[in-house]
Design an enzyme around this catalytic site. Structure first.
Site, PDB file in Angstrom:
ATOM      1  N   SER A 125     -53.345 -10.963 -68.639  1.00  0.00           N
ATOM      2  CA  SER A 125     -54.559 -10.411 -68.037  1.00  0.00           C
ATOM      3  C   SER A 125     -54.375 -10.365 -66.535  1.00  0.00           C
ATOM      4  O   SER A 125     -53.688 -11.214 -65.959  1.00  0.00           O
ATOM      5  CB  SER A 125     -55.769 -11.280 -68.375  1.00  0.00           C
ATOM      6  OG  SER A 125     -56.889 -10.919 -67.569  1.00  0.00           O
ATOM      7  N   TYR A 138     -59.570 -19.530 -68.621  1.00  0.00           N
ATOM      8  CA  TYR A 138     -58.972 -18.236 -68.965  1.00  0.00           C
ATOM      9  C   TYR A 138     -57.914 -17.839 -67.940  1.00  0.00           C
ATOM     10  O   TYR A 138     -56.807 -17.421 -68.298  1.00  0.00           O
ATOM     11  CB  TYR A 138     -60.060 -17.169 -69.059  1.00  0.00           C
ATOM     12  CG  TYR A 138     -59.560 -15.839 -69.567  1.00  0.00           C
ATOM     13  CD1 TYR A 138     -59.280 -15.655 -70.922  1.00  0.00           C
ATOM     14  CD2 TYR A 138     -59.360 -14.764 -68.705  1.00  0.00           C
ATOM     15  CE1 TYR A 138     -58.817 -14.432 -71.396  1.00  0.00           C
ATOM     16  CE2 TYR A 138     -58.900 -13.543 -69.169  1.00  0.00           C
ATOM     17  CZ  TYR A 138     -58.627 -13.388 -70.513  1.00  0.00           C
ATOM     18  OH  TYR A 138     -58.160 -12.175 -70.968  1.00  0.00           O
TER      19      TYR A 138
END
Length: 234
Positions: A125, A138
């Site tokens: 990501s 995350y």
């Protein structure tokens, strides 16, 4: 049909489903792994990617079907929490699937790819290089994916295994479509993302397929960002 099977984790929905679809469309033999045992395309095998023995058994089953040519590590989870309130259990849940499971999958598939060479593509990501409030776990997990990609690329180049990362930005899926449809969010997206829109799962899938198609073995260890320019937008 192209030679060798491509294993796609988290293949039942979202980006993983699009990757499986695109690879099948291009003539790849795809094996989709998911907790539910469903895959958008190709052969489906039920596998909890956080269970090491299940991952080992799943890869052995794939190998019994024929040679394995590649792995796409896509399975993941997103949880947000104020960092001062983030529990250890929440943190470890994110790290377990987003990072540890990637390491395990790479390790377990290594002997199958080492035989004839192959490709590993890790889906990370663009949060891996950003400071994002309420996303400590995350962001940390995706930064770990980038680090593992670099380390494995260096170590396994002698085995003719290329390891690459793909780091998507905001991608519209069934899970976030209603959120992205909100007028306030659309206004923010139009201002914040240089291309003026969120990406589509098929765009990520086409990038994965292009890298596998071209088999650029001298390209390894890099993370390619597909985020509409958002990560570099100042």
């Amino acid at each position: 049909m192209r030679e060798g099977q491509i294993v796609v984790t988290g293949a039942s929905r979202g980006i993983g489903a699009s990757i499986a679809d695109e690879l099948v469309r291009r003539g790849y033999a795809v094996v989709g792994l998911s907790r539910s045992g469903e895959s958008a395309s190709g052969v489906a095998i039920a596998c909890d990617m956080t269970d090491e023995s299940a991952v080992s058994a799943a890869f052995a089953e794939v190998a019994r079907r024929g040679p394995i040519a590649g792995l796409v590590n896509n399975a993941g989870i997103h949880l947000s929490s104020a960092s001062a309130e983030l529990t250890t259990n929440e943190y470890e849940r994110v790290m377990s699937l987003n990072a540890t499971a990637v390491m395990v999958a790479c390790r377990e598939i290594h002997p199958y790819l080492k035989a004839n060479g192959g490709s590993i593509i890790n889906i990370g990501s663009f949060f891996d290089k950003l400071g994002v409030a309420k996303n400590l776990a995350y962001c940390a997990s995706k930064a770990a994916v980038g680090a593992m990609t670099r380390c494995l690329a260096v170590e396994w180049a002698c085995d003719k295994i290329s390891v690459l990362g793909i780091a998507p930005g905001y991608i519209e899926t069934d899970l976030n479509r209603s959120f992205l449809a909100k007028p306030s969010v659309q206004e923010w997206v139009a201002k914040r993302i240089p291309t003026g829109r969120a990406g589509a799962p098929r765009e990520v899938a086409r990038l994965v397929a292009a890298l596998l198609d071209e088999n650029l073995t001298f390209l390894t260890g890099e993370t390619i960002y597909i985020d509409g320019g958002q990560g570099m937008n100042h």
